[in-house]
Design a protein around this motif. Structure first.
Motif, PDB file in Angstrom:
ATOM      1  N   PRO A 176      18.476  56.661 -19.760  1.00  0.00           N
ATOM      2  CA  PRO A 176      18.962  56.099 -21.028  1.00  0.00           C
ATOM      3  C   PRO A 176      20.179  55.205 -20.789  1.00  0.00           C
ATOM      4  N   GLN A 177      20.471  54.361 -21.756  1.00  0.00           N
ATOM      5  CA  GLN A 177      21.647  53.514 -21.680  1.00  0.00           C
ATOM      6  C   GLN A 177      22.831  54.208 -22.340  1.00  0.00           C
TER       7      GLN A 177
ATOM      8  N   ASN B  90      24.976  50.918 -24.555  1.00  0.00           N
ATOM      9  CA  ASN B  90      24.150  49.947 -25.265  1.00  0.00           C
ATOM     10  C   ASN B  90      24.806  49.422 -26.545  1.00  0.00           C
ATOM     11  N   SER B  91      25.758  50.127 -27.107  1.00  0.00           N
ATOM     12  CA  SER B  91      26.417  49.653 -28.325  1.00  0.00           C
ATOM     13  C   SER B  91      27.665  48.809 -28.025  1.00  0.00           C
TER      14      SER B  91
ATOM     15  N   SER C  90      28.293  43.041 -23.282  1.00  0.00           N
ATOM     16  CA  SER C  90      28.056  42.925 -21.834  1.00  0.00           C
ATOM     17  C   SER C  90      29.335  42.612 -21.073  1.00  0.00           C
TER      18      SER C  90
ATOM     19  N   TYR D  71      22.877  57.717 -16.227  1.00  0.00           N
ATOM     20  CA  TYR D  71      22.591  56.645 -17.164  1.00  0.00           C
ATOM     21  C   TYR D  71      22.290  55.342 -16.446  1.00  0.00           C
TER      22      TYR D  71
ATOM     23  N   ASP E 236      23.207  52.192 -17.304  1.00  0.00           N
ATOM     24  CA  ASP E 236      24.204  51.129 -17.292  1.00  0.00           C
ATOM     25  C   ASP E 236      25.606  51.647 -17.002  1.00  0.00           C
TER      26      ASP E 236
ATOM     27  N   LYS F 182      28.980  44.473 -17.631  1.00  0.00           N
ATOM     28  CA  LYS F 182      27.923  45.487 -17.626  1.00  0.00           C
ATOM     29  C   LYS F 182      27.041  45.326 -16.389  1.00  0.00           C
TER      30      LYS F 182
ATOM     31  N   GLU G  30      23.744  47.444 -13.917  1.00  0.00           N
ATOM     32  CA  GLU G  30      22.722  48.479 -13.819  1.00  0.00           C
ATOM     33  C   GLU G  30      23.155  49.398 -12.684  1.00  0.00           C
TER      34      GLU G  30
END
Length: 152
Positions: free
Chosen positions: A30-31, A34-35, A38, A121, A123, A139, A141
């Protein structure tokens, strides 16, 4: 002539179906961020605050774009006379680790490097300088920057 063509088609279908079935979509992480944007701007003043924290002390580092690292200093080590590294564990981000190093260059200027990572996670963030020498959390990966040391 029909047999070689049929054989080639069967081999291609087998190859593509094996490739499709071998991909593991259940292992997608999961990220965590994400909210958040970047890129998050950081000031040197805010980064320097991290190095005043003692081990087991709670610390808050407020970056721009409503991004706050609130956690416990788990390590604050001065290595050599020009390198200091602090590690902050943040329960706000599922115990993500913020590792930040301060390097004192030969001309006495300061350079910061760091990452925010949680192995569970997808990210994280990496601290980088932009074209105008401003620091930003960019951001990333996590699987691209962390090596898998397991030997399956």
């Amino acid at each position: 002539m029909k047999h070689p063509t049929l054989f080639i088609i069967i081999v291609l279908v087998t190859f593509f179906s094996a490739t499709a079935f071998s991909q593991n979509t259940n292992g997608t992480k999961p990220q965590l961020f994400n909210s958040f944007p970047s890129k998050i701007n950081c000031t040197e003043a805010e980064l320097s605050k991290a190095f005043a924290g003692a081990v087991n002390q709670n610390i808050n580092i407020a970056f721009s774009d409503n991004f706050l690292i609130d956690g416990t200093v788990t390590s604050n080590i001065v290595k050599y006379n020009n390198l200091q590294t602090v590690v902050i564990k943040s329960p706000l981000f599922a115990d993500a680790i913020f590792v930040l190093s301060k390097i004192t260059n030969r001309d006495n200027s300061i350079t910061y490097v760091g990452r925010i990572i949680n192995k569970k996670y997808f990210d994280g963030y990496e601290l980088k300088k932009d074209n105008f020498n401003n620091y930003q959390l960019v951001k990333i990966e996590t699987d691209r920057v962390m090596q898998d040391c397991s030997h399956n």
